[in-house]
Design a protein around this motif. Structure first.
Motif, PDB file in Angstrom:
ATOM      1  N   LYS A  98      36.346  44.955  43.792  1.00 29.68           N
ATOM      2  CA  LYS A  98      37.587  45.686  44.076  1.00 29.68           C
ATOM      3  C   LYS A  98      38.240  45.129  45.331  1.00 29.68           C
ATOM      4  CE  LYS A  98      36.418  50.065  41.853  1.00 29.68           C
ATOM      5  NZ  LYS A  98      36.245  51.521  42.049  1.00 29.68           N
ATOM      6  N   ASN A  99      38.975  44.056  45.151  1.00 25.36           N
ATOM      7  CA  ASN A  99      39.656  43.430  46.281  1.00 25.36           C
ATOM      8  C   ASN A  99      40.989  44.122  46.531  1.00 25.36           C
ATOM      9  OD1 ASN A  99      37.633  41.254  46.469  1.00 25.36           O
ATOM     10  ND2 ASN A  99      38.477  40.623  44.496  1.00 25.36           N
ATOM     11  N   SER A 100      41.587  43.808  47.653  1.00 22.47           N
ATOM     12  CA  SER A 100      42.872  44.415  48.000  1.00 22.47           C
ATOM     13  C   SER A 100      43.930  44.026  46.970  1.00 22.47           C
ATOM     14  CB  SER A 100      43.304  43.967  49.392  1.00 22.47           C
ATOM     15  OG  SER A 100      43.404  42.554  49.442  1.00 22.47           O
ATOM     16  N   PHE A 101      44.791  44.980  46.666  1.00 25.29           N
ATOM     17  CA  PHE A 101      45.830  44.764  45.670  1.00 25.29           C
ATOM     18  C   PHE A 101      47.043  44.097  46.317  1.00 25.29           C
ATOM     19  CE2 PHE A 101      49.478  46.288  43.133  1.00 25.29           C
ATOM     20  CZ  PHE A 101      49.118  45.759  41.904  1.00 25.29           C
ATOM     21  N   ASP A 102      47.593  43.085  45.656  1.00 24.61           N
ATOM     22  CA  ASP A 102      48.702  42.303  46.190  1.00 24.61           C
ATOM     23  C   ASP A 102      50.030  43.036  45.951  1.00 24.61           C
ATOM     24  OD1 ASP A 102      50.370  40.334  47.130  1.00 24.61           O
ATOM     25  OD2 ASP A 102      50.128  39.016  45.387  1.00 24.61           O
ATOM     26  N   VAL A 103      50.351  43.953  46.844  1.00 27.34           N
ATOM     27  CA  VAL A 103      51.560  44.763  46.692  1.00 27.34           C
ATOM     28  C   VAL A 103      52.818  43.900  46.786  1.00 27.34           C
ATOM     29  CG1 VAL A 103      52.903  46.665  47.664  1.00 27.34           C
ATOM     30  CG2 VAL A 103      50.405  46.802  47.609  1.00 27.34           C
ATOM     31  N   ILE A 104      52.837  42.947  47.720  1.00 27.44           N
ATOM     32  CA  ILE A 104      54.017  42.086  47.894  1.00 27.44           C
ATOM     33  C   ILE A 104      54.234  41.236  46.648  1.00 27.44           C
ATOM     34  CG2 ILE A 104      55.001  40.180  49.227  1.00 27.44           C
ATOM     35  CD1 ILE A 104      53.567  41.283  51.677  1.00 27.44           C
ATOM     36  N   GLY A 105      53.149  40.653  46.126  1.00 24.00           N
ATOM     37  CA  GLY A 105      53.257  39.841  44.913  1.00 24.00           C
ATOM     38  C   GLY A 105      53.743  40.659  43.730  1.00 24.00           C
ATOM     39  N   ALA A 106      53.229  41.893  43.599  1.00 26.04           N
ATOM     40  CA  ALA A 106      53.659  42.779  42.517  1.00 26.04           C
ATOM     41  C   ALA A 106      55.148  43.099  42.631  1.00 26.04           C
ATOM     42  CB  ALA A 106      52.837  44.065  42.537  1.00 26.04           C
ATOM     43  N   SER A 107      55.609  43.334  43.845  1.00 25.03           N
ATOM     44  CA  SER A 107      57.029  43.651  44.068  1.00 25.03           C
ATOM     45  C   SER A 107      57.916  42.459  43.740  1.00 25.03           C
ATOM     46  CB  SER A 107      57.246  44.086  45.519  1.00 25.03           C
ATOM     47  OG  SER A 107      56.447  45.201  45.845  1.00 25.03           O
ATOM     48  N   LEU A 108      57.486  41.267  44.168  1.00 27.98           N
ATOM     49  CA  LEU A 108      58.259  40.053  43.874  1.00 27.98           C
ATOM     50  C   LEU A 108      58.336  39.803  42.376  1.00 27.98           C
ATOM     51  CD1 LEU A 108      56.976  37.632  46.679  1.00 27.98           C
ATOM     52  CD2 LEU A 108      59.327  38.462  46.394  1.00 27.98           C
ATOM     53  N   TYR A 109      57.196  39.985  41.683  1.00 30.51           N
ATOM     54  CA  TYR A 109      57.202  39.782  40.230  1.00 30.51           C
ATOM     55  C   TYR A 109      58.137  40.772  39.555  1.00 30.51           C
ATOM     56  CZ  TYR A 109      55.990  40.055  35.365  1.00 30.51           C
ATOM     57  OH  TYR A 109      56.096  40.085  34.000  1.00 30.51           O
ATOM     58  N   PHE A 110      58.042  42.046  39.942  1.00 33.16           N
ATOM     59  CA  PHE A 110      58.873  43.077  39.322  1.00 33.16           C
ATOM     60  C   PHE A 110      60.352  42.754  39.512  1.00 33.16           C
ATOM     61  CE2 PHE A 110      61.099  47.164  39.322  1.00 33.16           C
ATOM     62  CZ  PHE A 110      60.643  47.702  38.127  1.00 33.16           C
ATOM     63  N   ILE A 113      49.840  31.208  45.038  1.00 33.30           N
ATOM     64  CA  ILE A 113      49.007  30.015  45.240  1.00 33.30           C
ATOM     65  C   ILE A 113      48.222  30.113  46.542  1.00 33.30           C
ATOM     66  CG2 ILE A 113      49.088  27.522  45.701  1.00 33.30           C
ATOM     67  CD1 ILE A 113      51.438  27.358  43.753  1.00 33.30           C
ATOM     68  N   SER A 114      48.800  30.782  47.537  1.00 34.24           N
ATOM     69  CA  SER A 114      48.214  30.752  48.879  1.00 34.24           C
ATOM     70  C   SER A 114      47.243  31.893  49.173  1.00 34.24           C
ATOM     71  CB  SER A 114      49.335  30.780  49.928  1.00 34.24           C
ATOM     72  OG  SER A 114      50.090  31.977  49.823  1.00 34.24           O
ATOM     73  N   ILE A 115      47.254  32.993  48.370  1.00 33.65           N
ATOM     74  CA  ILE A 115      46.377  34.121  48.693  1.00 33.65           C
ATOM     75  C   ILE A 115      45.143  34.112  47.795  1.00 33.65           C
ATOM     76  CG2 ILE A 115      48.322  35.499  49.474  1.00 33.65           C
ATOM     77  CD1 ILE A 115      48.064  37.156  46.936  1.00 33.65           C
ATOM     78  N   GLU A 116      44.118  34.833  48.237  1.00 35.43           N
ATOM     79  CA  GLU A 116      42.822  34.787  47.543  1.00 35.43           C
ATOM     80  C   GLU A 116      42.812  35.626  46.266  1.00 35.43           C
ATOM     81  OE1 GLU A 116      38.066  35.516  48.545  1.00 35.43           O
ATOM     82  OE2 GLU A 116      39.609  35.927  50.060  1.00 35.43           O
ATOM     83  N   HIS A 117      43.505  36.764  46.284  1.00 32.42           N
ATOM     84  CA  HIS A 117      43.470  37.658  45.132  1.00 32.42           C
ATOM     85  C   HIS A 117      44.902  37.974  44.678  1.00 32.42           C
ATOM     86  CE1 HIS A 117      39.219  38.086  45.876  1.00 32.42           C
ATOM     87  NE2 HIS A 117      39.457  38.479  47.115  1.00 32.42           N
ATOM     88  N   PRO A 118      45.532  37.064  43.941  1.00 31.21           N
ATOM     89  CA  PRO A 118      46.939  37.229  43.548  1.00 31.21           C
ATOM     90  C   PRO A 118      47.113  38.231  42.405  1.00 31.21           C
ATOM     91  CG  PRO A 118      46.047  35.239  42.574  1.00 31.21           C
ATOM     92  CD  PRO A 118      44.967  35.793  43.471  1.00 31.21           C
ATOM     93  N   ILE A 119      48.322  38.728  42.266  1.00 23.83           N
ATOM     94  CA  ILE A 119      48.654  39.627  41.167  1.00 23.83           C
ATOM     95  C   ILE A 119      48.789  38.841  39.867  1.00 23.83           C
ATOM     96  CG2 ILE A 119      51.168  39.510  41.504  1.00 23.83           C
ATOM     97  CD1 ILE A 119      49.244  42.671  40.587  1.00 23.83           C
ATOM     98  N   ILE A 120      49.317  37.621  39.942  1.00 24.65           N
ATOM     99  CA  ILE A 120      49.411  36.720  38.792  1.00 24.65           C
ATOM    100  C   ILE A 120      48.413  35.594  39.011  1.00 24.65           C
ATOM    101  CG2 ILE A 120      50.885  35.191  37.447  1.00 24.65           C
ATOM    102  CD1 ILE A 120      51.765  38.042  37.225  1.00 24.65           C
ATOM    103  N   GLN A 121      47.473  35.466  38.102  1.00 26.73           N
ATOM    104  CA  GLN A 121      46.431  34.450  38.244  1.00 26.73           C
ATOM    105  C   GLN A 121      46.994  33.076  37.855  1.00 26.73           C
ATOM    106  OE1 GLN A 121      43.313  34.976  39.379  1.00 26.73           O
ATOM    107  NE2 GLN A 121      43.482  37.190  39.592  1.00 26.73           N
ATOM    108  N   ILE A 122      47.589  32.383  38.836  1.00 30.04           N
ATOM    109  CA  ILE A 122      48.173  31.066  38.577  1.00 30.04           C
ATOM    110  C   ILE A 122      47.118  30.089  38.047  1.00 30.04           C
ATOM    111  CG2 ILE A 122      49.407  29.116  39.607  1.00 30.04           C
ATOM    112  CD1 ILE A 122      51.087  31.608  39.523  1.00 30.04           C
ATOM    113  N   SER A 123      45.873  30.288  38.469  1.00 30.63           N
ATOM    114  CA  SER A 123      44.792  29.385  38.040  1.00 30.63           C
ATOM    115  C   SER A 123      44.600  29.388  36.532  1.00 30.63           C
ATOM    116  CB  SER A 123      43.477  29.777  38.726  1.00 30.63           C
ATOM    117  OG  SER A 123      43.118  31.113  38.390  1.00 30.63           O
ATOM    118  N   LEU A 124      44.957  30.480  35.860  1.00 30.37           N
ATOM    119  CA  LEU A 124      44.824  30.542  34.413  1.00 30.37           C
ATOM    120  C   LEU A 124      45.676  29.486  33.724  1.00 30.37           C
ATOM    121  CD1 LEU A 124      44.923  34.422  33.827  1.00 30.37           C
ATOM    122  CD2 LEU A 124      42.927  32.934  33.640  1.00 30.37           C
TER     123      LEU A 124
END
Length: 469
Positions: A200-212, A254-265
């Motif tokens: 249960k890592n920290s949730f990427d609120v900023i990434g979620a907001s940008l995606y939305f 790309i730069s954070i450890e636990h992103p909202i969108i898994q770019i690695s996929l």
């Protein structure tokens, strides 16, 4: 957290779970199409304009698409049973609120609330199916999910027409209450806890907001651009905000450890190409849905009741051939059946591009049947290929991204089919001009299909080379 094992479920029990889970999917897809029939009644009851009414549908679809990956990421961190039950609860309660709306604004707000539950359901169905069925046996159930989606879309308008004429527009929401209640209770007793080993890592609120922000602005541009004017200031501002948000989102993820969108996929060719060809297939699906009713009405002068009847073969073929596509994927692999399916669908659009003023009912049925067979054969193998290209513990975000691709493809298909009509250079208010315009649009759809076939072929070649290493 303990991850449920594929062997936890006996074969017969898997299908009981499957039946219970997809009942929620059926309910959501019925609701996405049932409101089209209610719009004229809502216009009369609420004394409002079509421009306002469209948001009863648009707000629902926009919210679902905007939060699906966010829902998927959260689902990968939590118990999927609890998440799915939450989705059923929100959707059912939202239906109750919609049924008792006293103004059009209330209805739109409650539809947005209802769509949150719909997004949770849509974002978890394929993930749960992937967990309860082992690798090599997922094609058939995922194919049946495609059939359920198609069936829900077909049933929606006809069920809506019956309910509204018999009981009024509020009944289209009230009908969800018993289905939701039964589904909720059944899931409590049938489905086991499904947890991944993901911390249960920290949730990427900023990434979620940008995606939305990025996806909502993009969808608004795609769906409303023709109304606003593609070169208008509001269109320019909307697409600019979307592009900037996407750029910041990619840089952050790309730069954070636990992103909202898994770019690695997306490093997996099967995942990237599978999602893109899926996007292409949903664009293609909207061409007959948008263009043929207009063509049959304006050129062939077919009545509305007959138009609905003539459009049925596509959906019936999709329902019948989605499980066949899944069976072929389990038996022969995913890439060959997917490519054959896209080939059939592309040929169907090519056939439609040759329609003329004397086109017969039989030709319409043949073209739509060929197209429906192709989409049915393609969807299941492609879904299997995408899901199995990602780690099982990330199946939540994977399924949510696939559902996002589906909705985005539909919006794009509507926008592109209308855009190609406008770009044809013909006068759309004359019979001959409309024939040329629809032929041009279907021809462009044909070339979009060719692109999908080439990408599927590339995926097949890449996978064979990887196996040879």
């Amino acid at each position: 957290m303990k991850q449920v094992s594929e062997q936890t479920y006996q074969s017969w029990y898997r299908w009981i779970i499957f039946t219970v889970v997809v009942s929620g999917t059926f309910m959501v897809n019925v609701d996405s199409s049932i409101m089209n029939v209610a719009l004229p009644v809502l216009e009369k009851d609420f004394h409002t304009t079509p421009q306002v009414l469209q948001w009863v549908i648009s707000a629902y679809l926009l919210m679902i698409t905007g939060i699906l990956p966010i829902i998927g990421t959260l689902s990968d961190r939590l118990d999927r049973k609890t998440v799915f039950l939450t989705g059923i609860g929100i959707f059912t309660f939202g239906s109750l609120l919609c049924a008792f709306s006293e103004s059009i604004l209330q209805l739109i707000v409650f539809r947005i609330f209802q769509s949150i539950g719909g997004a949770i359901i849509m974002g978890n169905v394929m993930s749960i199916v992937s967990y309860i069925f082992p690798s090599g046996e997922r094609g058939r159930p995922l194919g049946l999910v495609g059939s359920v989606v198609a069936a829900g879309t077909i049933v929606g308008p006809s069920l809506g027409g019956f309910l509204i004429s018999s009981f009024g527009w509020r009944s289209v929401f009230l009908v969800n209450l018993p289905i939701g209640a039964i589904s909720f209770i059944a899931i409590i007793f049938v489905l086991m806890s499904i947890r991944s080993n993901q911390a249960k890592n920290s949730f990427d609120v900023i990434g979620a907001s940008l995606y939305f922000l990025a996806i909502i602005c993009l969808l608004l541009f795609m769906s409303e651009g023709s109304t606003w004017g593609w070169d208008s200031l509001v269109s320019f501002v909307t697409i600019t905000i979307s592009i900037i948000s996407f750029l910041f989102l990619i840089r952050r993820e790309i730069s954070i450890e636990h992103p909202i969108i898994q770019i690695s996929l997306f490093r997996s060719s099967a995942f990237s190409i599978g999602n893109f060809t899926g996007y292409i297939s949903y664009i293609m699906m909207m061409f007959p849905g948008i263009l043929l009713p207009l063509y049959m009405h304006q050129v062939l002068h077919i009545s509305e009741s007959h138009i609905g009847f003539l459009l049925t073969p596509q959906a019936v073929c999709m329902i019948l051939f989605s499980p066949i596509g899944g069976w072929l994927a389990d038996k022969y692999g995913t890439h060959g059946p997917a490519m054959i399916g896209l080939l059939f669908a592309t040929l169907g659009l090519g056939f439609m591009s040759m329609f003329h003023i004397h086109t017969s009912y039989l030709n319409i049925v043949i073209a739509l049947s060929l197209f429906g067979i192709g989409i049915g054969l393609f969807t299941s193998p492609n879904n299997v290929a995408v899901l199995e290209s990602a780690p099982l513990e990330k199946s939540g975000i994977t399924g949510s991204l696939m559902a996002t691709v589906r909705n985005f493809g539909r919006v794009s298909g509507v926008a592109l089919s209308v855009l190609f009509l406008q770009l044809s250079g013909n006068h759309l208010y004359t019979t001959q001009g409309f024939i040329h315009a629809t032929s041009f649009s279907f021809t462009m759809g044909f070339f979009i299909g060719i692109l999908g076939i080439l990408l599927t072929l590339i995926r097949l070649i890449i996978q064979r080379k990887l196996r040879a290493l």
